[in-house]
Design an enzyme around this catalytic site. Structure first.
Site, PDB file in Angstrom:
ATOM      1  N   LYS A   1      -8.619   4.313  -2.590  1.00 18.50           N
ATOM      2  CA  LYS A   1      -9.110   3.546  -1.444  1.00 18.50           C
ATOM      3  C   LYS A   1     -10.457   4.084  -0.952  1.00 18.50           C
ATOM      4  CE  LYS A   1      -7.436   1.938   3.101  1.00 18.50           C
ATOM      5  NZ  LYS A   1      -6.320   2.077   4.067  1.00 18.50           N
TER       6      LYS A   1
ATOM      7  N   CYS B   1      -5.885  -2.692   1.712  1.00 17.38           N
ATOM      8  CA  CYS B   1      -5.777  -2.866   3.157  1.00 17.38           C
ATOM      9  C   CYS B   1      -7.136  -2.982   3.857  1.00 17.38           C
ATOM     10  CB  CYS B   1      -4.934  -1.725   3.735  1.00 17.38           C
ATOM     11  SG  CYS B   1      -4.209  -2.059   5.368  1.00 17.38           S
TER      12      CYS B   1
ATOM     13  N   GLU C   1       0.809  -1.214   0.000  1.00 15.68           N
ATOM     14  CA  GLU C   1       0.000   0.000   0.000  1.00 15.68           C
ATOM     15  C   GLU C   1       0.846   1.269   0.000  1.00 15.68           C
ATOM     16  OE1 GLU C   1      -3.479   1.981   2.885  1.00 15.68           O
ATOM     17  OE2 GLU C   1      -2.362   0.213   3.541  1.00 15.68           O
TER      18      GLU C   1
END
Length: 268
Positions: free
Chosen positions: A111, A148, A40
């Site tokens: 994200k 994540c 990430e």
């Protein structure tokens, strides 16, 4: 096709991080890999940025993506990696970039679910994405992107499966803590098993993150994995055929009674 995950410990120096990624990409390429998935925070570790985050991001995002394109073309290798993308505001996006083996930028993913949990507030620093899911084709495999904390939201993985993903790629910087490795490994298996697709997860390995990168097959069986090594690459064969085979004898997506537009009826 062969797919790799590359695990390392990004710092606050973008060129230094890129140098490590170039080494890991070369290793994956030498094994015949068609795609490598990096963590990430591959561009930079947000905790090691000196000065205003916005300034650091605006100064480095474009060059980071350009250098990734050069690495991809140099090694004829697709790349997925995470970085921080300028948003025009103080808070940048937490963004994955997908680059093909010619160095072409195929797509990006911002994200969706920010890590506002376990006493951490990612949303104070990062702007959430609003573009929905991202899915793209690399070789003969359709790849869905998650980052994540997204892993804790099964509806996102299911949406990617419904959109045709064969492989979920999950770059992460998964914090250490009580039961956190168990959560990570359980959720990776769950997303693979419930959607009968491959999962390739690349974790940051550092003093505060767990590493534990892995590639799991559509039965949730880890094919390759790393522990908390600071740097490493593992590679395995990923195929659409394996997805089709598993879905033939385990047709959970076909058997389900609740679709995207269904609601649960109160029987009482």
């Amino acid at each position: 096709m062969l797919v790799s995950v590359g695990q390392f410990r990004p710092g606050g120096d973008v060129p230094a991080n890129l140098a490590v990624m170039r080494e890991l990409a070369a290793e994956a390429s030498s094994e015949g890999s068609a795609l490598i998935v990096f963590p990430e925070e591959s561009m930079l570790s947000i905790g090691q940025v000196e000065g205003p985050l916005r300034q650091a991001v605006e100064a480095t995002w474009t060059s980071f993506v350009q250098q990734l394109s050069f690495i991809a073309a140099e090694h004829s290798l697709g790349i997925i990696a995470g970085g921080y993308e300028p948003s025009g505001e103080e808070r940048p996006f937490n963004t994955l970039v997908l680059i093909d083996a010619t160095g072409r930028i195929v797509d990006t993913y911002r994200k969706l679910h920010l890590y506002d949990a376990f006493s951490y507030q990612e949303s104070t620093r990062i702007k959430p994405g609003d573009g929905g899911i991202t899915i793209a084709e690399i070789g003969d495999v359709r790849v869905g992107l998650m980052t994540c904390y997204d892993l804790r939201f099964p509806e996102q993985a299911r949406a990617l499966a419904d959109a045709g993903a064969d492989l979920l790629c999950v770059p992460a910087s998964w914090f250490k803590g009580e039961h956190k490795i168990e959560h990570w490994e359980t959720l990776l298996k769950a997303r693979a098993i419930e959607n009968t697709l491959w999962v390739a997860a690349a974790g940051t390995s550092s003093s505060h993150t767990i590493g534990h990168s892995a590639i799991l097959d559509p039965m949730g069986i880890p094919q390759v994995h790393l522990d908390d090594e600071e740097r490493g690459v593992v590679t395995t064969e990923v195929s659409r055929r394996r997805v089709d085979d598993v879905r033939e004898f385990l047709p959970v997506l076909r058997n389900r009674r609740f679709g995207r537009n269904d609601t649960i009826v109160d029987a009482h």
